[in-house]
Design an enzyme around this catalytic site. Structure first.
Site, mmCIF file in Angstrom:
data_model
loop_
_atom_site.group_PDB
_atom_site.id
_atom_site.type_symbol
_atom_site.label_atom_id
_atom_site.label_comp_id
_atom_site.label_asym_id
_atom_site.label_seq_id
_atom_site.Cartn_x
_atom_site.Cartn_y
_atom_site.Cartn_z
ATOM 1 N N CYS A 79 0.831 -1.218 0.000
ATOM 2 C CA CYS A 79 0.000 0.000 0.000
ATOM 3 C C CYS A 79 0.863 1.266 0.000
ATOM 4 O O CYS A 79 0.337 2.373 -0.083
ATOM 5 C CB CYS A 79 -0.924 0.003 1.198
ATOM 6 S SG CYS A 79 -1.480 -1.639 1.650
ATOM 7 N N SER A 82 -10.977 1.139 5.279
ATOM 8 C CA SER A 82 -10.944 1.789 3.970
ATOM 9 C C SER A 82 -11.491 0.808 2.933
ATOM 10 O O SER A 82 -11.456 -0.402 3.131
ATOM 11 C CB SER A 82 -9.511 2.217 3.625
ATOM 12 O OG SER A 82 -8.650 1.106 3.611
ATOM 13 N N LYS A 112 -9.955 6.302 4.066
ATOM 14 C CA LYS A 112 -11.324 5.924 4.426
ATOM 15 C C LYS A 112 -12.357 6.626 3.552
ATOM 16 O O LYS A 112 -13.285 5.989 3.049
ATOM 17 C CB LYS A 112 -11.598 6.268 5.905
ATOM 18 C CG LYS A 112 -13.030 6.012 6.344
ATOM 19 C CD LYS A 112 -13.328 4.519 6.416
ATOM 20 C CE LYS A 112 -14.820 4.224 6.431
ATOM 21 N NZ LYS A 112 -15.419 4.189 5.083
ATOM 22 N N HIS A 120 -9.089 4.012 -1.462
ATOM 23 C CA HIS A 120 -7.726 3.487 -1.319
ATOM 24 C C HIS A 120 -7.370 2.538 -2.469
ATOM 25 O O HIS A 120 -7.321 1.327 -2.292
ATOM 26 C CB HIS A 120 -7.621 2.789 0.043
ATOM 27 C CG HIS A 120 -6.263 2.266 0.380
ATOM 28 N ND1 HIS A 120 -5.090 2.805 -0.136
ATOM 29 C CD2 HIS A 120 -5.868 1.241 1.194
ATOM 30 C CE1 HIS A 120 -4.051 2.122 0.353
ATOM 31 N NE2 HIS A 120 -4.496 1.164 1.145
#
Lengths: 135, 387
Positions: free
Chosen positions: B85, B209, B330, B334
């Site tokens: 991520c 998220s 969130k 994402h």
């Protein structure tokens, strides 16, 4: 589940998954599970030797998995925890034979060998360690 | 040494972009950023693109080539970088280093993820790859599960409450409601968060998220070129990165992310600003607890006090330190490989005074905090406008 693997990817890990075989560094005294190839504290000065981990420990943290990954749907909800073993080494595993509502940090647990997941109806069955409340 | 400036930014709308494929998203963000930079393709020396797992989400690897090809920029060298991520943050950092090292003058740093072409179960399995496959995921861990373990321990050691965590989502949705490119442009109440279905106790659906499609890109340039093309470049004042164990259980403490702490120390050591001069930050709130950990790891609050500070509203828009004005992971969404770049774009827009309804007054210095997996990678950047 993990991604579907050919059999060597499973039997390679039998010593760790079936017997909690880890190792310890004779130089710094730290225990590792799974066994480390190089001691992260001492690196080239480390002296690693095999060590079968203690089968007892206590709950360090836990959660109740309600949205399960593929291969675990039949078990939902289940308790997943980080267990601190007697050696101070921590492992992630399911806690079974327990009422999820009775879970608490510090609870004493012991290791059992159980079925972890199935790769579909015709695939292999994965076994490994889970923990239960200490009797 | 010469500075590196951001001279162009562009991103797609984040969300479930069913009509757009991987290449469409890349081209959309790429065109926007090159237009914003007011530069032509022949001036670009190289491309760095972040993608966590295009191979598993859509079956496409070789993303460096896909990016250059989609943008019509062949034969410019184009590389994909990956840190789960934090892939976007890593692309920004590699692009920055390539200019700082003197090899290039103009570099595109972007990120993309096309996640909704996978079914939800498949996407979750793919995201699990950011954790430890053999020793966490094999035993039944999910990504929300790993952060739930962090949350439960944080509650145990510091008395953090589920209500305090819910306030992170409330704030980030309120900001997303003011962002036309956000996935969720609506507010949620604390009660809605608390009543949303449990995913992995104590985390509920609205603590997590979402799965998102999106791409984001920036154009970076050396100081001389930046001043030539741009009246108000935003400068990358400092960049830092750190690593930790892949598995959560291998860490001495799990109530914070050590990689983020180390990267924080490094970034402030390199920066010309100190912590008190940061006007706003985009932080990695993949789960509500992660934002509380981030604020503590970076020293904006004392250890264990982020929940209380969140409840007091100290990180709201136009409070003392606005956090995640974009809506965060969130609220804004994402798309894993694009998030780190989106964070830099949000700070750039704020520093340029182009953030519309969510504009922070007198924003001059901003920070981005991008995390890979459950904390095995952390990448921080400090950006400054004007001076």
């Amino acid at each position: 589940m993990t991604h579907r693997k050919a059999l060597p990817g499973i039997w390679r890990r039998f010593p760790e998954r079936y017997r909690l075989e880890g190792n310890k560094c004779k130089n710094c005294g730290e225990h590792f599970f799974p066994p480390r190839i190089i001691c992260p504290n001492c690196r080239r000065d480390g002296k690693l030797e095999g060590h079968e981990m203690s089968k007892e420990g206590e709950i360090y943290s836990y959660t109740i998995i309600r949205s399960a990954p593929v291969g675990f749907e039949d078990q939902t909800p289940y308790v997943l925890a980080i267990i601190e073993l007697k050696e101070g080494t921590k492992v992630t595993a399911q806690i079974t034979d327990v009422d999820p509502e009775e879970m608490e940090i510090g609870m004493e647990v012991e290791e059992v060998l159980r079925k972890i997941s199935e790769d579909g109806k015709k695939g292999k069955i994965n076994y490994g360690y889970k923990f239960v409340p200490k009797s | 040494m010469d500075r590196v400036g951001i001279i162009g930014v562009g991103m797609t709308k984040f969300g479930e972009r069913w009509k757009k494929g991987l290449r469409d998203l890349i081209a959309e963000a790429g065109l926007k950023t090159i237009q914003d930079a007011n530069i032509t393709g022949d001036k670009i020396d190289a491309i760095y693109g972040g993608s966590m797992s295009a191979g598993r989400f859509v079956g496409q690897e070789h993303i460096g080539a896909v990016i250059a090809d989609s943008m019509g920029l062949n034969p410019i060298p184009s590389s994909r970088v990956e840190a789960a991520c934090a892939s976007g943050g890593l692309a920004l950092r590699e692009a920055y280093l390539s200019i700082k090292g003197g090899e290039y003058n103009v570099v595109v740093a972007g990120g993309v993820e096309k996640m909704t072409d996978s079914c939800t179960e498949e996407a979750s399995l793919t995201l699990g790859g950011a954790g430890d496959q053999e020793w966490e995921v094999f035993n039944g861990a999910t990504f929300p599960g790993l952060y739930a373990l962090i949350a439960r321990r944080h509650m145990h050691e510091y008395g953090t409450t589920e209500e305090q965590m819910a306030e992170v989502s409330v704030k980030n949705h309120a900001n997303a409601a003011k962002n036309p490119l956000a996935q969720f442009q609506f507010e949620v109440s604390r009660e809605q968060v608390m009543k949303s279905p449990k995913v992995a106790d104590p985390l509920k659906l609205l603590d997590c998220s979402p799965i998102t499609d999106g791409a984001a890109a920036t154009v970076l340039a050396s100081e001389e070129v930046a001043k030539e093309y741009c009246d108000d470049p935003v400068w990358i004042d400092a960049s830092a990165q750190a690593t930790d164990s892949l598995a959560v259980h291998d860490r001495k403490s799990i109530t914070g992310l050590n990689a983020a702490k180390v990267a924080t120390e490094k970034v402030f050591k390199k920066s010309s600003y100190d912590r008190s001069e940061i006007d706003l930050a985009e932080v990695h709130d993949c789960f509500s607890i992660a934002e509380l950990c981030a604020l503590e790891d970076m020293g904006f609050v004392k250890k264990g006090e982020a929940g209380k500070a969140m409840e007091e509203g100290r990180f709201n828009l136009n409070a003392e330190l606005p956090i995640n004005t974009s809506g965060g992971l969130k609220g804004c969404g994402h798309p894993v490989g694009a998030t780190g770049i989106k964070q830099a774009i949000e700070i750039t827009k704020q520093l340029r005074g182009e953030a519309g309804k969510r504009q922070v007054d007198e924003a001059e210095v901003g920070l981005t905090h991008n995390v890979g997996g459950s904390g095995a990678t952390a990448i921080l950047h400090i950006l400054s406008g004007g001076r």
